[in-house]
Motif scaffolding. Sequence first.
Motif, mmCIF file in Angstrom:
data_model
loop_
_atom_site.group_PDB
_atom_site.id
_atom_site.type_symbol
_atom_site.label_atom_id
_atom_site.label_comp_id
_atom_site.label_asym_id
_atom_site.label_seq_id
_atom_site.Cartn_x
_atom_site.Cartn_y
_atom_site.Cartn_z
ATOM 1 N N ARG A 99 45.962 35.875 45.983
ATOM 2 C CA ARG A 99 46.186 37.275 46.334
ATOM 3 C C ARG A 99 46.463 37.385 47.825
ATOM 4 N NH1 ARG A 99 41.325 40.804 44.255
ATOM 5 N NH2 ARG A 99 40.211 39.347 45.560
ATOM 6 N N GLU A 100 47.345 38.300 48.180
ATOM 7 C CA GLU A 100 47.630 38.561 49.584
ATOM 8 C C GLU A 100 47.260 40.001 49.885
ATOM 9 O OE1 GLU A 100 51.422 37.400 51.046
ATOM 10 O OE2 GLU A 100 51.453 35.583 49.819
ATOM 11 N N PHE A 101 46.703 40.212 51.067
ATOM 12 C CA PHE A 101 46.254 41.537 51.459
ATOM 13 C C PHE A 101 46.997 41.977 52.709
ATOM 14 C CE2 PHE A 101 42.793 39.415 49.273
ATOM 15 C CZ PHE A 101 42.472 40.347 48.303
ATOM 16 N N THR A 102 47.303 43.262 52.767
ATOM 17 C CA THR A 102 48.002 43.785 53.939
ATOM 18 C C THR A 102 47.055 43.859 55.129
ATOM 19 O OG1 THR A 102 47.433 46.081 53.442
ATOM 20 C CG2 THR A 102 49.481 45.210 52.462
ATOM 21 N N GLU A 103 47.631 43.903 56.308
ATOM 22 C CA GLU A 103 46.827 44.037 57.520
ATOM 23 C C GLU A 103 46.030 45.336 57.483
ATOM 24 O OE1 GLU A 103 46.336 41.735 59.900
ATOM 25 O OE2 GLU A 103 47.531 40.493 58.559
ATOM 26 N N GLU A 104 46.622 46.389 56.948
ATOM 27 C CA GLU A 104 45.928 47.671 56.862
ATOM 28 C C GLU A 104 44.692 47.568 55.970
ATOM 29 O OE1 GLU A 104 46.740 52.334 55.662
ATOM 30 O OE2 GLU A 104 48.321 50.861 55.386
ATOM 31 N N PHE A 105 44.824 46.892 54.833
ATOM 32 C CA PHE A 105 43.692 46.696 53.920
ATOM 33 C C PHE A 105 42.576 45.943 54.633
ATOM 34 C CE2 PHE A 105 41.329 44.222 50.807
ATOM 35 C CZ PHE A 105 41.031 45.168 49.837
ATOM 36 N N LYS A 106 42.940 44.885 55.355
ATOM 37 C CA LYS A 106 41.950 44.084 56.070
ATOM 38 C C LYS A 106 41.245 44.915 57.138
ATOM 39 C CE LYS A 106 44.638 39.887 55.389
ATOM 40 N NZ LYS A 106 45.440 38.846 56.047
ATOM 41 N N ARG A 107 42.026 45.693 57.895
ATOM 42 C CA ARG A 107 41.436 46.547 58.938
ATOM 43 C C ARG A 107 40.475 47.559 58.336
ATOM 44 N NH1 ARG A 107 46.571 46.269 61.314
ATOM 45 N NH2 ARG A 107 47.240 48.089 60.166
ATOM 46 N N GLU A 108 40.878 48.182 57.231
ATOM 47 C CA GLU A 108 40.018 49.191 56.603
ATOM 48 C C GLU A 108 38.724 48.581 56.089
ATOM 49 O OE1 GLU A 108 41.949 51.679 53.735
ATOM 50 O OE2 GLU A 108 43.647 52.043 55.060
ATOM 51 N N ALA A 109 38.816 47.399 55.502
ATOM 52 C CA ALA A 109 37.615 46.737 54.985
ATOM 53 C C ALA A 109 36.654 46.409 56.125
ATOM 54 C CB ALA A 109 38.000 45.466 54.226
ATOM 55 N N VAL A 110 37.182 45.861 57.211
ATOM 56 C CA VAL A 110 36.344 45.498 58.352
ATOM 57 C C VAL A 110 35.786 46.750 59.019
ATOM 58 C CG1 VAL A 110 36.330 44.408 60.625
ATOM 59 C CG2 VAL A 110 37.485 43.299 58.722
ATOM 60 N N LEU A 111 36.611 47.771 59.135
ATOM 61 C CA LEU A 111 36.157 49.018 59.753
ATOM 62 C C LEU A 111 35.024 49.637 58.939
ATOM 63 C CD1 LEU A 111 36.607 51.036 62.044
ATOM 64 C CD2 LEU A 111 38.250 52.193 60.583
#
Length: 100
Positions: free
Chosen positions: A7-19
């Motif tokens: 699976r590949e995740f967008t940068e936005e998804f990663k930022r939201e998860a970390v945020l």
Amino acid sequence: MTSKTRREFTEEFKREAVLLLESSGRPLMQVAKEFGIQPSMLRNWRARGRAPAGSAAGHTGVGKVLLPASAEQAEIRRLQKELERARMERDIPKELAQQS
């Protein structure tokens, strides 16, 4: 044999998860479960977001993920915390009613 696709995740998804992880105060395991990802992925995204700009050499894709760059982003983060707190306050009575 079945092959698993990566699976590949967008940068936005990663930022939201970390945020969400950093702003909610909830355990990493719980946030990872909510996003449907492995805890190690979330841990790596958080670590890469905190790394100095030059230290991510050789890693592609993630880079600088976290730090708010503007007053608007800081305000969004504050409002996300407030919303999460309100949701928890809303859900506590529901959980207590279910236990009765």
